[in-house]
Scaffold this motif. Structure first.
Motif, PDB file in Angstrom:
ATOM      1  N   GLU A  38       2.049   4.094  15.138  1.00 19.00           N
ATOM      2  CA  GLU A  38       1.587   4.482  13.801  1.00 19.00           C
ATOM      3  C   GLU A  38       1.888   3.390  12.784  1.00 19.00           C
ATOM      4  O   GLU A  38       2.958   2.780  12.825  1.00 19.00           O
ATOM      5  CB  GLU A  38       2.286   5.757  13.331  1.00 19.00           C
ATOM      6  N   LEU A  39       0.955   3.201  11.872  1.00 18.30           N
ATOM      7  CA  LEU A  39       1.113   2.184  10.831  1.00 18.30           C
ATOM      8  C   LEU A  39       0.585   2.731   9.518  1.00 18.30           C
ATOM      9  O   LEU A  39      -0.456   3.395   9.488  1.00 18.30           O
ATOM     10  CB  LEU A  39       0.313   0.931  11.216  1.00 18.30           C
ATOM     11  N   ARG A  40       1.292   2.439   8.436  1.00 15.52           N
ATOM     12  CA  ARG A  40       0.814   2.723   7.093  1.00 15.52           C
ATOM     13  C   ARG A  40       0.807   1.418   6.319  1.00 15.52           C
ATOM     14  O   ARG A  40       1.761   0.638   6.392  1.00 15.52           O
ATOM     15  CB  ARG A  40       1.690   3.752   6.391  1.00 15.52           C
ATOM     16  N   ALA A  41      -0.270   1.188   5.558  1.00 17.63           N
ATOM     17  CA  ALA A  41      -0.403  -0.045   4.783  1.00 17.63           C
ATOM     18  C   ALA A  41      -1.158   0.254   3.498  1.00 17.63           C
ATOM     19  O   ALA A  41      -1.716   1.341   3.322  1.00 17.63           O
ATOM     20  CB  ALA A  41      -1.144  -1.103   5.606  1.00 17.63           C
ATOM     21  N   SER A  42      -1.165  -0.733   2.593  1.00 16.47           N
ATOM     22  CA  SER A  42      -1.930  -0.587   1.358  1.00 16.47           C
ATOM     23  C   SER A  42      -2.498  -1.940   0.950  1.00 16.47           C
ATOM     24  O   SER A  42      -2.004  -2.990   1.362  1.00 16.47           O
ATOM     25  CB  SER A  42      -1.067  -0.009   0.229  1.00 16.47           C
ATOM     26  N   LEU A  43      -3.528  -1.859   0.135  1.00 13.09           N
ATOM     27  CA  LEU A  43      -4.181  -3.058  -0.367  1.00 13.09           C
ATOM     28  C   LEU A  43      -4.594  -2.812  -1.811  1.00 13.09           C
ATOM     29  O   LEU A  43      -5.303  -1.840  -2.105  1.00 13.09           O
ATOM     30  CB  LEU A  43      -5.425  -3.381   0.473  1.00 13.09           C
ATOM     31  N   LYS A  44      -4.124  -3.664  -2.719  1.00 11.49           N
ATOM     32  CA  LYS A  44      -4.580  -3.596  -4.107  1.00 11.49           C
ATOM     33  C   LYS A  44      -5.971  -4.224  -4.145  1.00 11.49           C
ATOM     34  O   LYS A  44      -6.174  -5.346  -3.681  1.00 11.49           O
ATOM     35  CB  LYS A  44      -3.631  -4.343  -5.046  1.00 11.49           C
ATOM     36  N   ILE A  45      -6.920  -3.501  -4.697  1.00 13.64           N
ATOM     37  CA  ILE A  45      -8.306  -3.960  -4.719  1.00 13.64           C
ATOM     38  C   ILE A  45      -8.483  -5.036  -5.779  1.00 13.64           C
ATOM     39  O   ILE A  45      -8.126  -4.857  -6.947  1.00 13.64           O
ATOM     40  CB  ILE A  45      -9.263  -2.779  -4.956  1.00 13.64           C
TER      41      ILE A  45
END
Length: 165
Positions: A38-45
């Motif tokens: 499992e992986l959680r990530a984020s990206l600022k647009i």
């Protein structure tokens, strides 16, 4: 910080050091959490992530399906994450606009001797499912790399291979 997240961030760093597609398209990707499978990530647009109507470009989401699916495979202790053999993404709602945070959750749904399967879900700033993707990777020749590790079931410790600080 768990061994799994340290390892997965190390794999991501190797993607960035390559200075290829990932480096050019989403250098601000953040790995938030990693557990085996499992992986959680984020990206600022950013402005370069948009289509011509001002929302996240579908090509960005598809490209992230590829990269995040690969990083999900890394959460299983594989340093080399194989090559894509099938990938697809379905779009449900707009992913966001400049300044919004796109969050991502990926799960390894299967991992065998030759193939790995992942599902990648994308959530917009309102927490709505914006898109979901699937990614199949050929991993047959990437298993057994010198940097591969085996994690404890909870991902807290490396039980085979070398941990990274």
């Amino acid at each position: 910080m768990s061994a799994c997240i340290r390892f997965t961030r190390r794999v991501w760093q190797s993607f960035m050091e390559n200075k290829g597609h990932d480096y050019q398209c989403f250098p601000n990707l953040k790995i938030l959490d990693a557990k085996p499978g499992e992986l959680r990530a984020s990206l600022k647009i950013e402005p370069y992530n948009l289509n011509r109507v001002g929302t996240v470009h579908g090509g960005l989401i598809l490209s992230l399906t590829d990269t995040i699916g690969s990083l999900a495979v890394a959460t299983k202790g594989q340093y080399m994450t194989g090559v894509s053999v099938d990938i697809g993404t379905s779009f449900v709602k707009p992913g966001g606009r400049v300044g919004d945070e796109l969050t991502v959750k990926a799960v390894v749904t299967g991992l065998g001797k030759s193939l790995a399967y992942t599902r990648v879900d994308f959530f917009n700033a309102q927490g709505q499912l914006a898109a979901y993707g699937h990614h199949t990777k050929y991993v047959g020749k990437s298993v057994g790399h010198q940097n591969d590790v085996k994690f404890s079931e909870d991902g807290e410790r490396v039980i085979e291979g070398t941990d990274v600080d």
